[in-house]
Design a protein around this motif. Structure first.
Motif, short mmCIF file in Angstrom:
data_model
loop_
_atom_site.label_atom_id
_atom_site.label_comp_id
_atom_site.label_asym_id
_atom_site.label_seq_id
_atom_site.Cartn_x
_atom_site.Cartn_y
_atom_site.Cartn_z
N SER A 40 6.89 -1.03 -7.30
CA SER A 40 5.76 -0.16 -7.70
C SER A 40 6.13 0.80 -8.82
O SER A 40 5.25 1.41 -9.42
CB SER A 40 5.26 0.63 -6.49
OG SER A 40 6.16 1.66 -6.15
N ASP B 13 7.88 10.37 -13.99
CA ASP B 13 8.78 9.78 -14.97
C ASP B 13 9.98 10.71 -15.13
O ASP B 13 9.94 11.88 -14.75
CB ASP B 13 8.07 9.63 -16.32
CG ASP B 13 7.03 8.52 -16.32
OD1 ASP B 13 7.11 7.62 -15.46
OD2 ASP B 13 6.14 8.54 -17.19
N HIS C 184 7.14 3.12 -14.62
CA HIS C 184 7.69 4.46 -14.81
C HIS C 184 8.73 4.45 -15.92
O HIS C 184 9.43 3.47 -16.13
CB HIS C 184 8.32 4.97 -13.51
CG HIS C 184 7.33 5.47 -12.51
ND1 HIS C 184 6.36 4.68 -11.96
CD2 HIS C 184 7.16 6.70 -11.98
CE1 HIS C 184 5.63 5.39 -11.12
NE2 HIS C 184 6.10 6.62 -11.11
N THR D 194 0.84 -1.20 0.00
CA THR D 194 0.00 0.00 0.00
C THR D 194 0.86 1.24 0.00
O THR D 194 0.64 2.18 -0.77
CB THR D 194 -0.94 0.00 1.22
OG1 THR D 194 -1.75 -1.18 1.17
CG2 THR D 194 -1.81 1.23 1.25
N ALA E 82 2.52 1.69 -3.42
CA ALA E 82 1.58 2.19 -4.44
C ALA E 82 1.36 3.69 -4.29
O ALA E 82 1.31 4.42 -5.29
CB ALA E 82 0.26 1.43 -4.35
N LEU E 83 1.22 4.15 -3.06
CA LEU E 83 1.07 5.59 -2.82
C LEU E 83 2.32 6.35 -3.24
O LEU E 83 2.23 7.42 -3.87
CB LEU E 83 0.76 5.87 -1.35
CG LEU E 83 -0.62 5.44 -0.87
CD1 LEU E 83 -0.70 5.52 0.65
CD2 LEU E 83 -1.70 6.30 -1.52
N ALA F 257 4.48 5.56 -5.52
CA ALA F 257 4.61 5.57 -6.98
C ALA F 257 3.82 6.71 -7.60
O ALA F 257 4.21 7.25 -8.64
CB ALA F 257 4.15 4.24 -7.55
N GLU F 258 2.74 7.12 -6.97
CA GLU F 258 1.94 8.23 -7.49
C GLU F 258 2.69 9.56 -7.42
O GLU F 258 2.40 10.48 -8.19
CB GLU F 258 0.63 8.34 -6.71
CG GLU F 258 -0.30 7.16 -6.91
CD GLU F 258 -1.55 7.28 -6.05
OE1 GLU F 258 -1.87 8.38 -5.58
OE2 GLU F 258 -2.21 6.24 -5.86
N PHE F 259 3.63 9.67 -6.50
CA PHE F 259 4.37 10.92 -6.31
C PHE F 259 5.67 10.99 -7.10
O PHE F 259 6.27 12.05 -7.21
CB PHE F 259 4.67 11.14 -4.82
CG PHE F 259 3.46 11.46 -4.01
CD1 PHE F 259 2.98 12.76 -3.95
CD2 PHE F 259 2.79 10.46 -3.32
CE1 PHE F 259 1.85 13.06 -3.22
CE2 PHE F 259 1.66 10.75 -2.58
CZ PHE F 259 1.18 12.06 -2.52
#
Length: 157
Positions: free
Chosen positions: A109, A91, A113, A80, A83-84, A86-88
């Motif tokens: 995660s 690329d 990218h 979890t 995954a969070l 990876a949003e921040f």
């Protein structure tokens, strides 16, 4: 019996039971209560056991568990968190990723990218990130710690 031998035997006992008692250890080794208290204090300072009133218990830190076991510990929470994270991470950026089972999940995660440059002292992370989208992977030099795949030593620093 010298202190080094007692320390080793105390740690062996803690591997087979949850707790050791000062009085029991003193009787077992034929030394004073104060000698055992000193032994336990020294072992506690080294981080290999935790002092409690009247004795000592196993250290429950993750660092004393096998790396494969640490991967399983809190696995859902690590996934979890990863995954969070990876949003921040955008690329086309550079990252330094250290040793650890949580950081392995973070690396996992990031598999989709693009354009990442990843510097790591963790063989496991480099292996996880190989292939997939375009990435530049840099593994620092040094000595491999076989227990967890960390690259350590002066060269790594």
């Amino acid at each position: 019996m010298d202190a080094t031998s007692r320390h080793s035997k105390i740690l062996d006992l803690l591997n087979s039971q949850e707790r050791v008692e000062v009085e029991d250890l003193a009787a077992r080794f034929g030394v004073s209560l104060q000698t055992i208290r000193t032994d336990l204090r020294d072992l506690s300072a080294r981080g290999v056991l935790s002092r409690v009133h009247g004795g000592a218990v196993r250290v429950s830190s993750a660092a004393n568990r096998a790396y494969a076991d640490r991967r399983k510990q809190n696995a859902t929470a690590k996934q979890t968190m990863a995954a969070l994270l990876a949003e921040f991470i955008p690329d086309n950026c550079s990252l330094a990723i250290n040793i650890g089972t949580s950081t392995e999940q973070a690396a996992r995660s990031l598999e989709n990218h693009r354009g990442l440059t990843v510097l790591s002292n963790n063989i496991n992370i480099i292996n996880l990130m190989m292939g997939g989208e375009a990435k530049e992977l840099i593994l620092v030099g040094g000595t491999v710690r076989q227990s967890d795949g960390a690259i350590i030593g002066e060269d790594a620093v």
